[in-house]
Design a protein around this motif. Structure first.
Motif, PDB file in Angstrom:
ATOM      1  N   GLU A  22       6.695  30.613 -26.150  1.00 17.41           N
ATOM      2  CA  GLU A  22       7.202  29.823 -25.084  1.00 17.41           C
ATOM      3  C   GLU A  22       7.009  28.339 -25.434  1.00 17.41           C
ATOM      4  OE1 GLU A  22       4.714  29.235 -21.468  1.00 17.41           O
ATOM      5  OE2 GLU A  22       3.062  28.638 -22.473  1.00 17.41           O
ATOM      6  N   ILE A  23       7.891  27.575 -25.025  1.00 16.41           N
ATOM      7  CA  ILE A  23       7.756  26.173 -25.310  1.00 16.41           C
ATOM      8  C   ILE A  23       6.981  25.622 -24.021  1.00 16.41           C
ATOM      9  CG2 ILE A  23       9.250  24.075 -25.421  1.00 16.41           C
ATOM     10  CD1 ILE A  23      11.247  25.841 -26.913  1.00 16.41           C
ATOM     11  N   LEU A  24       5.926  24.794 -24.085  1.00 19.26           N
ATOM     12  CA  LEU A  24       5.346  24.372 -23.002  1.00 19.26           C
ATOM     13  C   LEU A  24       5.852  22.707 -23.109  1.00 19.26           C
ATOM     14  CD1 LEU A  24       3.368  24.491 -20.538  1.00 19.26           C
ATOM     15  CD2 LEU A  24       1.629  24.033 -22.129  1.00 19.26           C
ATOM     16  N   GLY A  25       6.577  22.579 -22.028  1.00 19.58           N
ATOM     17  CA  GLY A  25       6.815  20.902 -22.016  1.00 19.58           C
ATOM     18  C   GLY A  25       5.810  20.198 -21.588  1.00 19.58           C
ATOM     19  N   ILE A  26       5.405  18.965 -21.950  1.00 19.18           N
ATOM     20  CA  ILE A  26       4.352  18.048 -21.405  1.00 19.18           C
ATOM     21  C   ILE A  26       5.205  16.701 -21.122  1.00 19.18           C
ATOM     22  CG2 ILE A  26       2.315  16.856 -21.775  1.00 19.18           C
ATOM     23  CD1 ILE A  26       1.925  19.794 -22.024  1.00 19.18           C
TER      24      ILE A  26
END
Length: 495
Positions: free
Chosen positions: A282-286
């Protein structure tokens, strides 16, 4: 009677070593107009700006200022003709004052000596002209923020009383709240009748600020458009040959989503109560405003500024990094926001930069990594003569991709990206996005900090919004910009 324009460029051409950087470009900018100049890296934008600034000379074509034919053999000639340029890379002396930088080489004199009182007064007047009263003419430039230094550069350009100001990526290093100040300055210049040639990769600000857009591709003019009669997708299509909707690759099906890193109740001097999980594939965006704790979260995970309380578990085992080497040893890559300050050795080659971390942390793997470098550079679409090219002479976008290559050669399990596409044109962004999706499809996890909401929303499988050093909320894939912005500002809570 021939109508004169603030700036009129006709048939401008320039070649380097037989390769055309500009091929017969036409450009017209009116007084008081904010005119965008867009295109991919290598499209010819910088060459055009340097010719207008007197840094380079054209091989063919003409430049007219207010109808008068001009040729600039030196930057001073451009200034004298009413053309000032604000470059992306600041040209300031850090240990001199604001006033000294603004009027460098043109200091007012009295009885043969520099009149410092008059110099400070003139600097204050110039700052006031662009609506800024919070910067002291006596302040040393090295004590200023990036945004304040940008303002000093603009005041310096204004000191030449220009008819035309060229701005190269003026918001590239600014936080969101600082961008609004720059917008106000540009609008104030426009209202005074100054023509602004505005170079940017950020579509949103182009459509907010500019009335016309000129698109360059491979050194040639593609089109000049009225902003009110086009949209972002059309501009992007003209630049790179594909629509904006095709820019964010979809996640591959069947990705491994096991939890890789679990953070529970963690904090330090900048962060508090951080609890979140990061999963493989997954790509976890902050997201969040500047100063909300976005970068500090990445630094804590990487061991740059470690958590002092709470816990982290990496692949089910306690993970307590006390310095960056611990993060690297654990298979964590951290690409910093400042590629030039902490990401690259500018006077070394692409190869030396890309292999730096492998050579220092896993020297036995250096030979294997070296063999994989050329294919990786090709995959990232790095535009260079070869691995031996010195990094300083690459474009900003290509420099960013070298930083990415440096960490990908380690084959990390968790990749922390702080503003990974800052300063990269839209075509190069797509290449980075595709690499990110290939990495997650192979089971890697990515945590990405970005100030561009379309990027965070388009690339993230989940989004964590930070505010005041804490997690303000978490959003599933595909929220609206309004939802993210509301959480960041504290005007709403996550559903």
């Amino acid at each position: 009677m021939r109508m004169s324009h603030a700036l009129e460029v006709r048939g401008l051409a320039k070649s380097f070593f037989g390769y055309p950087a500009l091929a017969g470009v036409d450009l017209v900018v009116e007084a008081g107009e904010v005119h965008a100049l867009v295109g991919e890296n290598g499209a010819g934008k910088s060459t055009l700006m340097k010719i207008l600034a007197g840094v380079q000379q054209a091989d063919a074509g003409t430049v007219r200022i207010d109808g008068e034919l001009r040729t600039f053999h030196h930057p001073q000639a451009a200034y004298a003709a009413g053309v000032s340029t604000v470059y992306q890379e600041f040209n300031l002396l850090p240990d001199r004052t604001v006033a000294e930088n603004i009027l460098l080489g043109r200091e007012p004199r009295r009885f043969g000596l520099v009149d410092r009182r008059a110099m400070r007064r003139r600097a204050a007047e110039l700052l006031a002209e662009i609506g800024v009263d919070g910067i002291s003419p006596n302040a040393l430039v090295r004590t200023l923020s990036v945004a304040e230094q940008q303002i000093v550069e603009i005041a310096k350009a204004l000191s030449y009383e220009p008819r035309i100001i060229s701005m190269d990526e003026p918001t590239a290093a600014l936080a969101e709240h600082e961008v609004e100040l720059l917008y106000a300055i540009v609008r104030r210049l426009s209202a005074r009748g100054v023509a602004v040639l505005y170079v940017s990769h950020r579509m949103r600000e182009i459509f907010e600020l500019c009335s016309k857009i000129t698109v360059l591709k491979d050194g040639a003019l593609v089109a000049t458009l009225d902003t009110a009669e086009t949209d972002e997708s059309e501009v992007v299509r003209l630049m790179v040959g594909r629509a904006l909707s095709a820019f964010f690759p979809e996640p591959a099906p069947g990705e491994d989503r096991r939890e890789l890193l679990a953070i529970t109740g963690a904090g330090n001097a900048q962060l508090d109560g951080i609890t979140l999980g990061i999963h493989r594939g997954e790509i976890l965006g902050i997201a969040g405003l500047q100063g909300s704790g976005r970068t500090e979260l990445l630094e804590a995970i990487a061991g740059v500024a470690p958590f002092t309380r709470g816990s982290m578990r990496l692949e089910g085992r306690d993970y307590r990094p006390r310095r960056p080497a611990h993060g690297i040893d654990a298979g964590i890559a951290y690409l910093t926001e400042d590629r030039k300050g902490s990401g690259l050795a500018l006077e070394q080659s692409i190869e030396d930069n890309a292999l730096a971390v492998v050579r220092s942390s896993a020297p036995r793997r250096a030979r294997t990594a070296a063999r994989g470098l050329t294919p990786l550079l090709s995959e990232l679409d790095v535009s260079a003569r070869g691995p031996e090219q010195i990094v300083r002479y690459l474009s900003g976008g290509n420099q960013q991709k070298v930083v990415l290559a440096k960490w990908l050669l380690l084959d990390p399990g968790l990749i922390l990206l702080d503003e990974p596409t800052r300063g990269i044109d839209v075509g190069a962004k797509r290449a980075v996005y595709e690499v990110m999706r290939r990495l997650t499809a192979a089971g890697h996890a990515i945590v990405m900090v970005s100030s561009e909401l379309p990027e965070v929303i388009g690339m993230s499988d989940r989004i964590v919004v930070m505010r005041d050093g804490r997690v303000a909320g978490s959003l599933d894939r595909g929220p609206s910009e309004e939802q993210v912005a509301a959480l960041a500002a504290g005007t709403a809570v996550a559903a």
